[in-house]
Write an enzyme that holds these catalytic residues in place. Structure first.
Site, PDB file in Angstrom:
ATOM      1  CE  LYS A 271      -1.782   2.805   1.989  1.00  0.00           C
ATOM      2  NZ  LYS A 271      -1.604   4.333   2.757  1.00  0.00           N
TER       3      LYS A 271
ATOM      4  CB  CYS B 189      12.803   8.590   8.868  1.00  0.00           C
ATOM      5  SG  CYS B 189      10.950   8.358   8.421  1.00  0.00           S
TER       6      CYS B 189
ATOM      7  CD  GLU C 162      12.602   3.994   8.937  1.00  0.00           C
ATOM      8  OE1 GLU C 162      12.419   4.934  10.397  1.00  0.00           O
ATOM      9  OE2 GLU C 162      12.485   4.424   8.090  1.00  0.00           O
TER      10      GLU C 162
ATOM     11  CD  GLU D  85      10.262  12.391  12.692  1.00  0.00           C
ATOM     12  OE1 GLU D  85      11.359  12.591  11.407  1.00  0.00           O
ATOM     13  OE2 GLU D  85       9.878  12.382  12.693  1.00  0.00           O
TER      14      GLU D  85
END
Length: 482
Positions: free
Chosen positions: A178, A287, A253, A384
């Site tokens: 997906k 990331c 992750e 973040e």
């Protein structure tokens, strides 16, 4: 078939066929540099997902029985097609995600290397023979876990899907991916390379849809044996909980908030240049992007001046325009989030040295931003940013800096700059992160593992560890018949 914007018509790929989906439901695809709609992405229905699951179950039986040498040859053929088509895949990626064309084309080329690495490493997924009593053969075997459900974000439209696809296929698994509805055509072109290389139908299926609906449907299916996800911490926790309820392993992750510690014996100019270069790659939408800059007070003035100079040298613009070194953010959500973080920091006393706002032009652009005097309670130091914002914070004691670096619940990447081997070893031992770079801010490489600790997830991608999640370990004790 392409649209007037030179953008391909997006389709699902199920059981070896390109299709529109059961009901024809679609969502718009927007070029983030112009805010123009450039295409439509089909949204899968539950019936479409069931067809993909059925195809993955059938494809797994065929693919796992294919000799590893044949699998490897086919995957290398797909990697060759990726390399040949990298320029066109990069152009498509820039249209839908915004990153500069050179970055996008480079990403398309790198994923071919990822595929080659995993294809070759599958030939080294060794078992072993264990000494046992006479008349008994005791072995350990490594076998593909089964069909995989993978969920990937928009920030690396080629890199995200390929990490999952290449590891799964190399291990002998089938997969339903997906991919992001915001960057669907890049994923589609990756899949096309595999199908053109001759991958058996059903082995690789590509779907798009309402994320919550698709994830709940795929994870609950008894066909799926592994859940692999890259994305935010909140969504990762939700998907891991879904997987846990049906006792399925998962590979997570997740996000981070990477600290950079610039020690007293570092070269501040060199450190600032390397850190700034990494900060503004992909407009900070990485990331592992460095996002908290902890600089020894004796170096902070020189480091900050050089960082501001680097930020102001960034050329912001449409990724297809020559000379652009940083494109737009991927969507309007990111813009609003960055504006909120800057406003909060300024309200608490921070100083904006450069940037801090969106330019007056169409597109989801945000200027490279450097802040100082950022107080500890500013949201920017806890959340973040996932954008081109750099808060610089001085420290006078390394243990204090390590405490600040480790204080958050994240532990994906960290960076350090020092001229001392002893200090480098201290950073290596004490920084809580799954990925650590010293005296540079390098990215992921095929031959070494990447992954996080704490809220940044579990499992590893890359290196020999990459296939671990996609393989099960079976012990076989065979007592010979006399």
């Amino acid at each position: 078939m392409t649209t007037d914007h030179g953008y391909p018509a997006v389709r699902l790929h199920i059981a070896g066929e390109w299709c529109q989906g059961g009901t024809g439901r679609t969502a718009p695809i927007v070029n983030p540099a112009t805010e123009e709609v450039i295409g439509e992405v089909p949204l899968a229905t539950p019936a479409d997902l069931d067809r993909a699951l059925e195809a993955a179950a059938a494809g797994f039986k065929v693919w796992r029985a294919t000799p590893v040498a044949e699998r490897t040859d086919l995957l290398h053929a797909a990697a060759g097609l990726l390399t040949e088509r990298a320029a066109e895949i990069g152009r498509i990626m820039t249209l839908e995600q915004g990153k500069p064309l050179a970055e996008a084309t480079g990403e398309a080329r790198r994923v071919a290397g990822t595929l080659r690495w995993h294809a070759d490493d599958a030939r080294r997924a060794y078992g072993r023979i264990i000494p046992a009593e006479p008349g008994t053969v005791l072995t350990v075997r490594r076998e593909p876990i089964g069909p995989v459900a993978a969920f990937v974000p928009w920030n690396f439209p080629a890199g995200g899907p390929m990490r999952k696809i290449s590891a799964a296929l190399a291990a002998g698994c089938s997969i339903v991916v997906k991919a992001s509805e915001e960057t669907p055509a890049t994923a589609m072109e990756l899949v096309r390379c595999f199908t053109d290389a001759g991958l058996p139908a059903g082995t690789l299926n590509l779907v798009f849809g309402e994320p919550a609906e698709v994830s709940a449907h795929l994870i609950a299916s008894p066909v799926v044996r592994l859940v692999a996800f890259t994305g935010s911490v909140p969504v990762g926790k939700l998907l891991a909980a879904h997987a846990g309820r049906v006792m399925k392993p998962s590979l997570m992750e997740l996000g981070g908030h990477a600290p950079v510690i610039v020690c007293a014996d570092a070269d501040p100019v060199r450190a600032a240049r390397k850190a700034a270069r990494a900060k503004f790659v992909n407009a900070g939408q990485v990331c592992t992007s460095p996002s908290r800059f902890l600089v020894h007070e004796s170096l902070v003035a020189e480091f900050t001046a050089e960082f501001v100079k680097a930020a102001e040298a960034v050329v912001v613009g449409d990724g297809l325009e020559p000379g652009t070194t940083m494109g737009p953010l991927a969507n309007e959500r990111r813009l609003k989030s960055l504006e909120r973080l800057v406003a909060d920091a300024v309200a608490r006393g921070a100083t904006v040295l450069t940037g801090g706002e969106r330019p007056d032009r169409p597109g989801y652009f945000f200027a490279p931003t450097v802040l100082t005097d950022v107080p500890e309670d500013a949201e920017l130091l806890h959340e973040e940013p996932f954008g081109p914002i750099a808060p610089i914070v001085p420290f006078d004691d390394l243990d204090e800096a390590l405490g600040a670096a480790n204080a958050l619940p994240y532990g994906l990447a960290a960076y350090g700059f020092t001229g001392s081997a002893a200090t480098a070893e201290k950073l290596s031992a004490e920084l809580e992160a799954g990925i650590l770079s010293l005296n540079h801010c390098g990215g992921s490489v095929h031959e070494a593992p990447s992954g996080g600790v704490k809220d940044s997830g579990y499992g590893r991608e890359g290196g020999p560890e990459a296939l671990d999640a996609y393989l099960v370990t079976k012990r076989v004790s065979h007592q010979l018949v006399p």
